[in-house]
Each structure stands twice: as C-alpha cells, then as structure tokens.
Design a protein around this motif. Sequence first.
Motif, PDB file in Angstrom:
ATOM      1  N   GLY A   1      -4.979  22.867  -4.178  1.00  0.00           N
ATOM      2  CA  GLY A   1      -4.718  21.989  -5.311  1.00  0.00           C
ATOM      3  C   GLY A   1      -3.970  20.732  -4.911  1.00  0.00           C
ATOM      4  O   GLY A   1      -4.248  19.639  -5.419  1.00  0.00           O
ATOM      5  N   GLN A   2      -3.020  20.864  -3.997  1.00  0.00           N
ATOM      6  CA  GLN A   2      -2.274  19.696  -3.530  1.00  0.00           C
ATOM      7  C   GLN A   2      -3.167  18.755  -2.740  1.00  0.00           C
ATOM      8  O   GLN A   2      -3.091  17.532  -2.903  1.00  0.00           O
ATOM      9  CB  GLN A   2      -1.087  20.162  -2.684  1.00  0.00           C
ATOM     10  N   LYS A   3      -4.034  19.312  -1.904  1.00  0.00           N
ATOM     11  CA  LYS A   3      -4.966  18.466  -1.152  1.00  0.00           C
ATOM     12  C   LYS A   3      -5.909  17.729  -2.093  1.00  0.00           C
ATOM     13  O   LYS A   3      -6.241  16.556  -1.872  1.00  0.00           O
ATOM     14  CB  LYS A   3      -5.743  19.311  -0.139  1.00  0.00           C
ATOM     15  N   ARG A   4      -6.338  18.398  -3.135  1.00  0.00           N
ATOM     16  CA  ARG A   4      -7.215  17.758  -4.107  1.00  0.00           C
ATOM     17  C   ARG A   4      -6.512  16.577  -4.766  1.00  0.00           C
ATOM     18  O   ARG A   4      -7.099  15.500  -4.952  1.00  0.00           O
ATOM     19  CB  ARG A   4      -7.640  18.765  -5.173  1.00  0.00           C
ATOM     20  N   ARG A   5      -5.244  16.767  -5.094  1.00  0.00           N
ATOM     21  CA  ARG A   5      -4.499  15.684  -5.729  1.00  0.00           C
ATOM     22  C   ARG A   5      -4.262  14.520  -4.768  1.00  0.00           C
ATOM     23  O   ARG A   5      -4.271  13.355  -5.168  1.00  0.00           O
ATOM     24  CB  ARG A   5      -3.185  16.214  -6.293  1.00  0.00           C
TER      25      ARG A   5
ATOM     26  N   ALA B   1       0.819  -1.214   0.000  1.00  0.00           N
ATOM     27  CA  ALA B   1       0.000   0.000   0.000  1.00  0.00           C
ATOM     28  C   ALA B   1       0.852   1.263   0.000  1.00  0.00           C
ATOM     29  O   ALA B   1       0.527   2.234  -0.691  1.00  0.00           O
ATOM     30  CB  ALA B   1      -0.939  -0.006   1.204  1.00  0.00           C
ATOM     31  N   ARG B   2       1.915   1.275   0.788  1.00  0.00           N
ATOM     32  CA  ARG B   2       2.737   2.492   0.843  1.00  0.00           C
ATOM     33  C   ARG B   2       3.442   2.732  -0.489  1.00  0.00           C
ATOM     34  O   ARG B   2       3.507   3.871  -0.969  1.00  0.00           O
ATOM     35  CB  ARG B   2       3.756   2.409   1.969  1.00  0.00           C
ATOM     36  N   GLU B   3       3.939   1.674  -1.080  1.00  0.00           N
ATOM     37  CA  GLU B   3       4.617   1.820  -2.369  1.00  0.00           C
ATOM     38  C   GLU B   3       3.662   2.376  -3.417  1.00  0.00           C
ATOM     39  O   GLU B   3       4.024   3.258  -4.194  1.00  0.00           O
ATOM     40  CB  GLU B   3       5.169   0.464  -2.811  1.00  0.00           C
ATOM     41  N   ARG B   4       2.434   1.847  -3.441  1.00  0.00           N
ATOM     42  CA  ARG B   4       1.452   2.334  -4.422  1.00  0.00           C
ATOM     43  C   ARG B   4       1.052   3.773  -4.117  1.00  0.00           C
ATOM     44  O   ARG B   4       0.899   4.589  -5.031  1.00  0.00           O
ATOM     45  CB  ARG B   4       0.216   1.440  -4.422  1.00  0.00           C
ATOM     46  N   ALA B   5       0.893   4.110  -2.825  1.00  0.00           N
ATOM     47  CA  ALA B   5       0.535   5.480  -2.459  1.00  0.00           C
ATOM     48  C   ALA B   5       1.616   6.458  -2.918  1.00  0.00           C
ATOM     49  O   ALA B   5       1.303   7.532  -3.454  1.00  0.00           O
ATOM     50  CB  ALA B   5       0.333   5.579  -0.949  1.00  0.00           C
ATOM     51  N   GLU B   6       2.861   6.099  -2.715  1.00  0.00           N
ATOM     52  CA  GLU B   6       3.953   6.972  -3.131  1.00  0.00           C
ATOM     53  C   GLU B   6       3.991   7.117  -4.654  1.00  0.00           C
ATOM     54  O   GLU B   6       4.239   8.207  -5.177  1.00  0.00           O
ATOM     55  CB  GLU B   6       5.280   6.417  -2.608  1.00  0.00           C
ATOM     56  N   GLN B   7       3.710   6.011  -5.355  1.00  0.00           N
ATOM     57  CA  GLN B   7       3.702   6.062  -6.820  1.00  0.00           C
ATOM     58  C   GLN B   7       2.596   6.972  -7.325  1.00  0.00           C
ATOM     59  O   GLN B   7       2.800   7.783  -8.241  1.00  0.00           O
ATOM     60  CB  GLN B   7       3.537   4.647  -7.372  1.00  0.00           C
ATOM     61  N   LEU B   8       1.408   6.853  -6.730  1.00  0.00           N
ATOM     62  CA  LEU B   8       0.284   7.682  -7.152  1.00  0.00           C
ATOM     63  C   LEU B   8       0.555   9.161  -6.872  1.00  0.00           C
ATOM     64  O   LEU B   8       0.291  10.022  -7.724  1.00  0.00           O
ATOM     65  CB  LEU B   8      -0.989   7.245  -6.418  1.00  0.00           C
ATOM     66  N   LEU B   9       1.070   9.459  -5.708  1.00  0.00           N
ATOM     67  CA  LEU B   9       1.375  10.852  -5.382  1.00  0.00           C
ATOM     68  C   LEU B   9       2.450  11.403  -6.313  1.00  0.00           C
ATOM     69  O   LEU B   9       2.381  12.557  -6.748  1.00  0.00           O
ATOM     70  CB  LEU B   9       1.809  10.974  -3.922  1.00  0.00           C
TER      71      LEU B   9
ATOM     72  N   GLY C   1       2.502  14.673  -9.206  1.00  0.00           N
ATOM     73  CA  GLY C   1       3.410  15.792  -8.942  1.00  0.00           C
ATOM     74  C   GLY C   1       3.617  16.111  -7.477  1.00  0.00           C
ATOM     75  O   GLY C   1       4.005  17.238  -7.140  1.00  0.00           O
ATOM     76  N   LEU C   2       3.403  15.131  -6.606  1.00  0.00           N
ATOM     77  CA  LEU C   2       3.514  15.389  -5.163  1.00  0.00           C
ATOM     78  C   LEU C   2       4.587  14.539  -4.489  1.00  0.00           C
ATOM     79  O   LEU C   2       4.510  14.268  -3.287  1.00  0.00           O
ATOM     80  CB  LEU C   2       2.161  15.140  -4.487  1.00  0.00           C
ATOM     81  N   ALA C   3       5.592  14.132  -5.252  1.00  0.00           N
ATOM     82  CA  ALA C   3       6.658  13.302  -4.680  1.00  0.00           C
ATOM     83  C   ALA C   3       7.380  13.998  -3.539  1.00  0.00           C
ATOM     84  O   ALA C   3       7.904  13.343  -2.628  1.00  0.00           O
ATOM     85  CB  ALA C   3       7.649  12.909  -5.777  1.00  0.00           C
ATOM     86  N   ASP C   4       7.394  15.321  -3.557  1.00  0.00           N
ATOM     87  CA  ASP C   4       8.074  16.070  -2.505  1.00  0.00           C
ATOM     88  C   ASP C   4       7.132  16.499  -1.379  1.00  0.00           C
ATOM     89  O   ASP C   4       7.499  17.303  -0.522  1.00  0.00           O
ATOM     90  CB  ASP C   4       8.762  17.308  -3.083  1.00  0.00           C
ATOM     91  N   ARG C   5       5.922  15.964  -1.383  1.00  0.00           N
ATOM     92  CA  ARG C   5       4.944  16.334  -0.354  1.00  0.00           C
ATOM     93  C   ARG C   5       4.429  15.116   0.414  1.00  0.00           C
ATOM     94  O   ARG C   5       3.440  15.208   1.135  1.00  0.00           O
ATOM     95  CB  ARG C   5       3.742  17.046  -0.995  1.00  0.00           C
ATOM     96  N   LEU C   6       5.102  13.990   0.294  1.00  0.00           N
ATOM     97  CA  LEU C   6       4.622  12.755   0.909  1.00  0.00           C
ATOM     98  C   LEU C   6       4.410  12.883   2.408  1.00  0.00           C
ATOM     99  O   LEU C   6       3.449  12.335   2.959  1.00  0.00           O
ATOM    100  CB  LEU C   6       5.612  11.607   0.652  1.00  0.00           C
ATOM    101  N   MET C   7       5.304  13.599   3.082  1.00  0.00           N
ATOM    102  CA  MET C   7       5.282  13.646   4.540  1.00  0.00           C
ATOM    103  C   MET C   7       4.633  14.920   5.076  1.00  0.00           C
ATOM    104  O   MET C   7       4.719  15.218   6.267  1.00  0.00           O
ATOM    105  CB  MET C   7       6.703  13.502   5.086  1.00  0.00           C
TER     106      MET C   7
END
Length: 219
Positions: A143-147, A116-124, A128-134
Amino acid sequence: MSKLKVENLGKSYDGNVILENISFTAEPGDSIAFVSPSGSGKSTLLSMLGLLLSSTTGTVVVDGQDSDALGDKELSRLRRETFGFVFQHTQLVGSLRAVENVMAPANFAGKLPFDARERAEQLLGSLGLADRLMHYPYQLSIGQKRRVSVARALLLDPPIVIADEPTNDLDADSSASVADTLFERAANGGILLFATHDRELASRASRVMHLEGKTFVER
C-alpha cells in the motif's frame, strides 16, 4: 487543460484481436473507469491511451495532435508533458528512496516552476507517508509503494492521469487515500482514466465504460 479523443482504437498480436473499435472523448473534469475482469485488455488499453504502446488500428488525438503523425521525439515530449502514470506493479526504482522515486520525473522535465523535492515531500505527506520519505521500496508495504507511485504520477501536475488498478491489493485506508487523491485531479479540472474490476471504485467515476466483446462501451 488537455482533451483526449480516441477513434476506433484496437490492438492485435500475431493476428489475434485483443481490443477493437474503442472510441470516446475525455474532457477536463472527466473521470472515466474502464471495467472488466482481470486479463481482458485493460492494461493494454491504458498503455495505448498514454502513448506507451502503439495501436494496431485507430488513433489517439491529444489536444488536436494526432499521435500517429508524431515522430519519436515529439511523441516523447507529448507523453512527458501530458500524462502521469500509476502502474499496476508500481515500478519503483529499488535503489532510490521514496522521495527520490517521486522526484524522478523531474529529471526529464527541464526547468520547473517549483522545487521538485519540496513538492515530492508535500505529495507524500498528503498521502500519509511523511514518515517514509527516506525509506527504500523494500522497506515499504504494498500500500505504501502504491501511494509513492501515485505521488510520482502527480509530481509534474499532469493534465491527464492514467492509473492501472490503483487500489488493487490495498487495505481500506490505503485504498481510500489513493482514490481520494486521484479523483481530486478530475475535480480540479484534470482528466482521470483508470482501469479497475472494483465496481465500488468505478461508481465514483463520472463515466464508466464496460468491456463488451472486445470493445469498451459506455453504459
């Protein structure tokens, strides 16, 4: 892949009819836009389609299963296994980081065929949210919350995605990112049902249903 059949669906509150006589069928690959002004019942319709709200009249049939004939446990299972939801106000959990919000549906899904975490990170990352995971929700823009909410809806690879004003209040880049991701679901054989008053977004759908009186009709 799932099929959705809606028959004479309607909703009333205290004797006041909000929606009535809505009928259509959605097949794999369909993207259907429901277009009407704000406050005209689109959110109510989507809630009924996703089995979050009971209808006053009519029924929703999912893969031959009449939702009216199901008990609470069966209905909950069908909703969990069939639908992914993008809510108008995102409904992120404030105490969870972005990646944890996306992973939340996995807590109710039992054993999964993927991490699940791997897929969540891939989707984010794809949004365009790879730098907002944490980041927590309060640290994210609208816009980021929507994504994040879109990624959460897609985590379990649901056959039907329901999105309520998915690009509302977004800038052009965020809007394009969200729209492209959602329409990709239909392109890959899923069903996308979304409400919008954005006619440009609606024009991308394979079918468009407009509000006429208190029913939605295709034209």
